[in-house]
Write an enzyme that holds these catalytic residues in place. Structure first.
Site, short mmCIF file in Angstrom:
data_model
loop_
_atom_site.label_atom_id
_atom_site.label_comp_id
_atom_site.label_asym_id
_atom_site.label_seq_id
_atom_site.Cartn_x
_atom_site.Cartn_y
_atom_site.Cartn_z
N GLY A 475 17.56 47.09 46.51
CA GLY A 475 17.25 45.85 45.82
C GLY A 475 18.11 44.69 46.27
O GLY A 475 19.01 44.84 47.10
N ASP A 476 17.82 43.51 45.71
CA ASP A 476 18.53 42.27 46.01
C ASP A 476 19.40 41.92 44.82
O ASP A 476 18.90 41.55 43.74
CB ASP A 476 17.53 41.16 46.30
CG ASP A 476 18.19 39.82 46.58
OD1 ASP A 476 19.44 39.77 46.62
OD2 ASP A 476 17.47 38.82 46.74
N PHE A 477 20.73 42.04 44.99
CA PHE A 477 21.62 41.84 43.85
C PHE A 477 21.67 40.38 43.40
O PHE A 477 22.20 40.10 42.32
CB PHE A 477 23.04 42.32 44.20
CG PHE A 477 23.70 41.58 45.33
CD1 PHE A 477 24.43 40.44 45.11
CD2 PHE A 477 23.58 42.05 46.63
CE1 PHE A 477 25.04 39.76 46.15
CE2 PHE A 477 24.18 41.38 47.68
CZ PHE A 477 24.92 40.23 47.44
N ARG A 492 34.27 43.05 47.97
CA ARG A 492 34.10 42.20 49.14
C ARG A 492 32.70 41.62 49.20
O ARG A 492 32.07 41.55 50.25
CB ARG A 492 34.43 42.96 50.42
CG ARG A 492 35.68 43.79 50.34
CD ARG A 492 36.87 43.42 51.18
NE ARG A 492 36.87 42.20 51.88
CZ ARG A 492 37.00 42.09 53.20
NH1 ARG A 492 37.10 43.16 53.94
NH2 ARG A 492 37.04 40.92 53.77
N HIS A 495 33.11 36.85 48.38
CA HIS A 495 33.60 35.97 49.44
C HIS A 495 32.50 35.60 50.43
O HIS A 495 32.69 34.72 51.27
CB HIS A 495 34.81 36.59 50.16
CG HIS A 495 34.47 37.70 51.10
ND1 HIS A 495 35.23 38.00 52.21
CD2 HIS A 495 33.46 38.60 51.11
CE1 HIS A 495 34.71 39.02 52.85
NE2 HIS A 495 33.64 39.42 52.19
#
Length: 585
Positions: A475-477, A492, A495
């Site tokens: 999925g697309d967070f 990470r 950023h």
């Protein structure tokens, strides 16, 4: 105290005498009397005030036993009860730099030995505080006939590593500023380097006064204080020149033109390391130690003379070392370039010397416009560009695995027993999630990632026997985050994005999380001052190649608080990383 029989002694008499002198200083002195002896330029009132702020912790020295076997027994015969030896990476690195030797050829260890009946600044005998009434004994084993005998002779004469340590009892900013100012401006001390010890979470500042080297041990992280002290060290060395008492203890300070010219060749270093990674030089040297130039040229399919010139450059960087017979061997610094090394840097070197190197050539565009240069060079942001080129996507994922050592302490910093389901948002191949699951067998995991990353993670978890404890979600967070976890991880991730997109991601996290749910954020933190760090370098990389940015701790805290989270703690991690902990409000 009785000596061991002469035939069984591990240490030369000169070193035994030096150890006894260091122990005797601790026996005879408490904090006040040590300050009287070391800082005679201060007034009695100033020394008395210092005694209320500091505690005499230990003395330290470097010795050179013929063998480590029986060393603790020999020290015990002198009334010094030492713990088990551990490696001393810091002193080993300084010796390697001082004598231009591979760090791997210098087996430096450290033993901490309690000094009985020592008078401590706290006014108690054997009070049990860490470092109280101790000597730190650094050891470099020098067997009979070893070529390290010259190093031992030079170090005994100069006593570079000997020091007397004081712990700061109340390390507030006003106290620390006053302490350093007093030592530098009133006591006549010179700044003499320093650093941060992540294992003990302490900042260490060194000073030199007369023939004594003083260590100021400051609990906690104090990046601004350390940066100021290091700048003062460079200034003091430059002003003092070679005639200063401490000059023989520090490397020669190059001229500004020398330093600038060296910095301007940084692109050459990047390419030299990338070529070494592409040729798998580290693998060949590991499999064929002490290889000659002709053999290495045959193994790598290269032009022998040209390879020799590259090896000479790599030797100057410390990645390989040239032996007197003309052969080469891999150094500790070059070791991470082996493809079989844990968290290998080989793919990282190829990534930095490949696509990111090309886009960095357009840094000027990013600085002028604020736009990422990667898209200008390759026509798209690096995530979709890599997705269209599977070989680059694979290289990127393998390169990101080089950060795995950053995750090692995380499981020990969080109360995993209080959680049941951990959701790793955009967790790559699941390296951090896997570590958390291995540390707490009751935990269940959820990994949200891109399709190719999920596929790689499924294989890795199956190999590790963790697949049945993790749900893999494609999925697309930026648009959806799984609910139901009581511990969420963003490692990470933030950023990579500007503040506006970060707030979108964080608010989606907040909507998925119940009040009181914990969120872990792993990032590198920009220092609050002008000190150069990995985060500062990565910040320019993010500008040029990703479109995101590194941030200070306070910047992250503002973002998270705006999105509905309360800050609870910050912990330092390896590779200059940090673990920021928050609770959903």
């Amino acid at each position: 105290m009785p000596f061991a029989p002469a035939t069984e002694r591990c240490l030369p008499p000169a070193d035994l005498d030096r150890i006894e002198q260091a122990a005797e200083f601790v026996r005879r002195n408490d904090t006040a009397s040590a300050l009287d002896a070391l800082f005679p330029a201060l007034t009695a009132a100033e020394r008395q005030e210092l005694a209320g702020l500091l505690r005499l912790a230990h003395t330290a020295l470097l010795v050179f036993p013929h063998t480590l076997a029986g060393l603790r027994e020999e020290l015990s015969a002198r009334g010094l009860h030492a713990g088990e030896p551990t490696p001393s990476v810091v002193v080993r690195g300084r010796l390697a730099q001082r004598y231009a030797r591979p760090a791997g050829s210098l087996p430096v260890g450290i033993l901490r030995a309690a000094v009985p009946d020592a008078r401590h600044g706290c006014g108690e005998i054997a009070c049990g505080r860490i470092g109280c009434g101790e000597i730190e004994i650094f050891t470099l084993e020098v067997p009979d006939g070893s070529d390290l005998a010259t190093v031992a002779a030079a170090e005994r004469a100069a006593d570079h590593e000997a020091h007397i340590a004081f712990e700061v009892l109340t390390p507030g900013p006003v106290t620390l500023h006053g302490l350093t100012a007093l030592l530098l401006d009133r006591a006549g001390a010179l700044a003499d380097s320093g650093g941060h010890n992540p294992h003990e979470n302490a900042t260490v500042l060194y000073f030199r006064t007369g023939e004594h080297r003083i260590e100021l041990y400051v609990p906690g992280r104090h990046p601004g204080l350390l940066a100021t002290h290091l700048r003062r060290t460079a200034d003091d060395q430059t002003r003092s020149g070679d005639t200063a008492p401490h000059a023989r203890h520090t490397p020669h300070v190059p001229s500004p033109r020398d330093r600038l010219l060296h910095l301007m060749t940084g692109a050459w270093t990047t390419q030299a390391i990338a070529v070494a990674a592409e040729l798998r030089l580290a693998d060949h040297l590991d499999a064929h130690p002490a290889s000659g130039l002709a053999e290495l040229a045959e193994l790598t399919g290269t032009h022998a003379d040209s390879l020799g010139r590259l090896l000479r450059y790599l030797a100057g960087l410390g990645l390989v070392a040239a032996d007197p017979d003309g052969s080469y061997h891999l150094t500790e610094l070059g070791g991470p370039l082996r493809t079989g090394a844990d968290a290998s840097f080989q793919p990282l070197a190829l990534l930095y010397g490949g696509p990111f190197y090309r886009s960095f050539g357009e840094l000027r565009h990013s600085v002028r416009t604020g736009e990422e240069a990667f898209a200008r060079v390759f026509g798209d942001h690096h995530f979709p560009h890599f997705a269209r080129h599977p070989e680059l996507a694979d290289l990127f994922d393998r390169a990101m695995a080089a950060s795995a050592p950053m995750f090692v302490p995380v499981a020990g910093l969080v109360d995993l027993a209080a959680h049941r389901v951990v959701v790793d948002v955009a967790g790559g191949n699941g390296e951090l999630l896997g570590r958390l699951l291995r540390a707490a067998p009751h935990l269940q995991g959820v990994l949200l990632e891109r399709p190719h990353a999920v596929e790689a993670a499924e294989k890795a978890f199956a190999t590790a026997g963790l697949a049945d404890r993790c749900r893999f979600v494609t999925g697309d967070f930026t648009s959806w985050i799984p609910e139901g976890g009581d511990l969420y991880v963003l490692s990470r991730v933030l950023h990579d994005w500007d503040d506006e997109r970060c707030l979108t991601i964080l608010r989606r996290c907040a909507r998925a999380m119940a009040p009181g749910t914990e969120l872990l954020v792993v990032e590198r933190l920009l220092p609050a001052d002008a000190r150069l760090s990995l985060a500062v370098a990565w910040d320019v990389h993010m500008l040029c190649n990703v479109g995101g940015r590194e941030r200070t701790e306070s910047h992250y805290r503002r973002l998270l608080e705006t999105a509905g989270f309360d800050f609870t703690a910050c912990h330092e991690l390896p590779l200059q990383g940090a673990l920021l902990r928050f609770k959903r409000r």
